[in-house]
Design an enzyme around this catalytic site. Structure first.
Site, mmCIF file in Angstrom:
data_model
loop_
_atom_site.group_PDB
_atom_site.id
_atom_site.type_symbol
_atom_site.label_atom_id
_atom_site.label_comp_id
_atom_site.label_asym_id
_atom_site.label_seq_id
_atom_site.Cartn_x
_atom_site.Cartn_y
_atom_site.Cartn_z
ATOM 1 N N GLN A 57 -4.852 -4.934 6.924
ATOM 2 C CA GLN A 57 -5.688 -5.773 6.366
ATOM 3 C C GLN A 57 -5.902 -7.229 7.320
ATOM 4 O O GLN A 57 -6.809 -7.702 7.772
ATOM 5 C CB GLN A 57 -5.455 -6.464 5.344
ATOM 6 C CG GLN A 57 -5.837 -5.462 4.001
ATOM 7 C CD GLN A 57 -7.352 -4.548 4.109
ATOM 8 O OE1 GLN A 57 -8.213 -5.287 4.329
ATOM 9 N NE2 GLN A 57 -7.287 -3.210 3.814
ATOM 10 N N HIS A 113 0.802 -1.106 -0.022
ATOM 11 C CA HIS A 113 -0.120 -0.059 -0.018
ATOM 12 C C HIS A 113 0.865 1.229 0.029
ATOM 13 O O HIS A 113 2.083 1.374 0.401
ATOM 14 C CB HIS A 113 -0.695 0.048 1.330
ATOM 15 C CG HIS A 113 -2.178 0.809 1.356
ATOM 16 N ND1 HIS A 113 -1.707 2.431 1.910
ATOM 17 C CD2 HIS A 113 -3.278 0.779 1.053
ATOM 18 C CE1 HIS A 113 -2.845 2.929 1.763
ATOM 19 N NE2 HIS A 113 -3.779 2.099 1.520
ATOM 20 N N LYS A 172 -10.210 -0.861 10.542
ATOM 21 C CA LYS A 172 -10.637 -1.946 9.900
ATOM 22 C C LYS A 172 -10.974 -3.302 10.746
ATOM 23 O O LYS A 172 -11.224 -4.213 10.350
ATOM 24 C CB LYS A 172 -9.139 -2.530 9.042
ATOM 25 C CG LYS A 172 -8.415 -1.417 8.417
ATOM 26 C CD LYS A 172 -8.773 -1.249 6.991
ATOM 27 C CE LYS A 172 -7.805 -0.246 6.549
ATOM 28 N NZ LYS A 172 -7.920 0.267 5.309
ATOM 29 N N ASP A 203 2.907 -4.970 8.041
ATOM 30 C CA ASP A 203 1.727 -3.962 7.669
ATOM 31 C C ASP A 203 0.543 -4.972 7.992
ATOM 32 O O ASP A 203 0.211 -5.710 6.859
ATOM 33 C CB ASP A 203 1.617 -3.179 6.319
ATOM 34 C CG ASP A 203 0.517 -2.501 5.974
ATOM 35 O OD1 ASP A 203 -0.452 -2.788 6.786
ATOM 36 O OD2 ASP A 203 0.446 -1.909 5.048
ATOM 37 N N CYS A 235 -4.703 2.439 -3.602
ATOM 38 C CA CYS A 235 -3.359 3.071 -2.898
ATOM 39 C C CYS A 235 -2.241 1.906 -3.331
ATOM 40 O O CYS A 235 -1.458 1.928 -2.422
ATOM 41 C CB CYS A 235 -3.638 3.200 -1.635
ATOM 42 S SG CYS A 235 -4.753 4.430 -1.400
HETATM 43 N N1 PLP Z 1 -1.888 -0.867 4.314
HETATM 44 C C1 PLP Z 1 -2.546 -1.427 4.114
HETATM 45 C C2 PLP Z 1 -2.656 -2.797 3.452
HETATM 46 C C3 PLP Z 1 -4.180 -1.039 3.964
HETATM 47 O O1 PLP Z 1 -5.014 -1.935 3.617
HETATM 48 C C4 PLP Z 1 -4.295 0.433 4.444
HETATM 49 C C5 PLP Z 1 -5.579 0.931 4.176
HETATM 50 O O2 PLP Z 1 -6.438 0.559 3.224
HETATM 51 C C6 PLP Z 1 -3.111 0.847 4.780
HETATM 52 C C7 PLP Z 1 -1.968 0.579 4.985
HETATM 53 C C8 PLP Z 1 -3.452 2.429 5.524
HETATM 54 O O3 PLP Z 1 -4.316 2.286 6.680
HETATM 55 P P1 PLP Z 1 -4.873 3.698 7.211
HETATM 56 O O4 PLP Z 1 -5.349 4.578 6.265
HETATM 57 O O5 PLP Z 1 -5.986 3.215 8.110
HETATM 58 O O6 PLP Z 1 -3.535 4.503 7.793
#
Ligand code: PLP
Length: 417
Positions: free
Chosen positions: A212, A132, A235, A209, A373
């Site tokens: 998900q 992401h 999430k 990370d 993203c």
């Molecule tokens: N990493 C992954 C795999 C994600 O799916 C997301 C959000 O969709 C993020 C990072 C970023 O999360 P946040 O926007 O809650 O900081």
């Protein structure tokens, strides 16, 4: 997981669960809402919403600094959530749990603080090709500042990480690896435990990370042995604006503070400031108190359910949707890894993803379209974006049936041979 050992959720259980989510009760354009955008954010049960209202109507107060009743109550409630998070992810100590604004801020914190302490010119940072943007840009920014090099482990056509490439990429200059557990655009579940062990053989720390995976896996940071883990409350049924950075004690003790301000200090003079102990050293200023407390309620809620069964059921939803979507003319699934969870990304040949998403919306079906993203993933597949349906345990087989029928209609409208 096998059907013999784990019982899936019954229809009665699912309808009881669904009743607890007010958003799911409504109709959109006269059609029952089918919410398949859970990878973007999950819906909130009544208990979480109530917890927010209770805080503001009964004990709204700033934490850690007050001697009065309300402040004590708010401080206790806030700190109890740290323990709930510790327990949820099986961390050794509450002091390894830092509250942040979300996954993005947690990763930025590590990139900046770790970079300052440990990265110098010519050093290397490894990420993967399915990250992401939140797990790309903070490292890019840090590498640029420190004149370090960002290296990327590639993926294959199925959207699986080429794990053998990690061994070739790791070297004496590698300072840290940051990799996603479950890809938000492909649904791939990465073998993170194996990757962590591989990195540790060379004494390289690993950040996971878990944005998900926190909702779709039973996370045990001790078992994984990760050095850092980042995730967001929203999430996993909690409020937006709150997240967690888990870090092993040795790292939190070694990292410089990310931001300066109130609460993160033990003493300030114009000559010198000394910092508070961990984890408070990393929580500068008034925190998102109400949302942290309501996040605790979302953890209680998840813990009150049999998560093994929930996750088993979610796998069934994904398998069913993956099979049935093949009935749609011109379908192309993006992300066909052997290990997948919660996410079905696809295109209909000749159809624009946005048009199809908008058509589904007219049918009351909420999906996400675009690059999610993860522009490098889209570039790899040479597509501008996908349509993404993402499931959570409150979704049903009959919602998938509605979705497939709507997609068949969309295919007839938009599919060009
Ligand atoms: N990493 C992954 C795999 C994600 O799916 C997301 C959000 O969709 C993020 C990072 C970023 O999360 P946040 O926007 O809650 O900081």
């Amino acid at each position: 997981m096998t059907a013999e050992t784990i019982r899936s959720l019954t229809n009665e259980e699912i309808s009881l669960i669904r009743k607890e989510f007010p958003v799911l009760q409504q109709k959109i354009y006269g059609k029952p809402l089918v919410y398949f955008d859970n990878a973007a954010t999950a819906q909130k049960p009544d208990a979480v919403i109530k917890s927010l209202t209770e805080f503001y109507s009964e004990y709204n107060s700033n934490i850690h600094r007050g001697v009065h009743f309300l402040s004590q109550k708010a401080s206790d409630a806030y700190e109890q959530v740290r323990e709930k998070v510790r327990n949820f992810i099986h961390a050794e100590s509450e002091s390894e749990v830092v509250f942040t604004r979300g996954t993005t801020e947690s990763i930025n914190l590590v990139a900046q603080s770790f970079g300052k302490a440990f990265v110098t010119e010519g050093d290397e940072v490894i990420i993967s090709a399915m990250e992401h943007h939140s797990n790309i840009v903070p490292w890019q920014m840090m590498c640029e500042e420190r004149k370090a090099v960002l290296r990327v482990i590639p993926i294959n056509e199925k959207g699986e990480l080429l794990t053998d490439e990690l061994e070739k990429t790791l070297n004496s200059k590698t300072k840290i690896i940051s990799v996603v557990h479950i890809s938000n655009s492909l649904g791939t579940v990465n073998p993170v435990k194996k990757l962590i062990a591989q990195a540790h053989r060379r004494e390289v720390p690993v950040l996971i990370d878990a944005a998900q995976s926190i909702a779709h896996e039973q996370i045990d940071v001790n078992d994984l042995d990760c050095d850092f883990m980042a995730f967001s409350s929203h999430k996993m049924l909690g409020p937006t604006g709150v997240g967690v950075l888990y870090a092993k004690r040795k790292w939190l003790e070694a990292l410089p503070p990310y931001q300066g301000g109130g609460d993160m200090i033990s003493g300030v003079s114009f000559e010198k400031t000394t910092y508070n102990e961990i984890p408070f050293r990393f929580e500068a200023g008034t925190q998102n108190i109400a949302d942290v407390i309501a996040f605790g309620t979302s953890i209680d809620y998840l813990q009150s359910l049999d998560r093994k069964r929930l996750l088993f059921y979610e796998h069934q939803l994904l398998s069913y949707a993956t099979e049935r979507i093949k009935e749609v003319e011109g379908i192309r699934i993006i992300g066909t890894a052997s290990e997948k969870s919660g996410i079905l990304s696809f295109l209909i040949k000749g159809g624009n993803a946005m048009d199809i998403g908008m058509y589904l919306d007219t049918q009351g079906i909420a999906v996400r379209t675009g690059h999610h993203c993860t522009q490098p993933v889209m570039n790899f597949f040479k597509i501008p974006g996908t349509i993404r349906a993402s499931f959570l345990f409150y979704n049903t087989i009959s919602e998938i049936d509605i979705f497939i029928e709507a997609l068949k209609k969309a295919a007839r409208l938009f599919h060009k041979k």
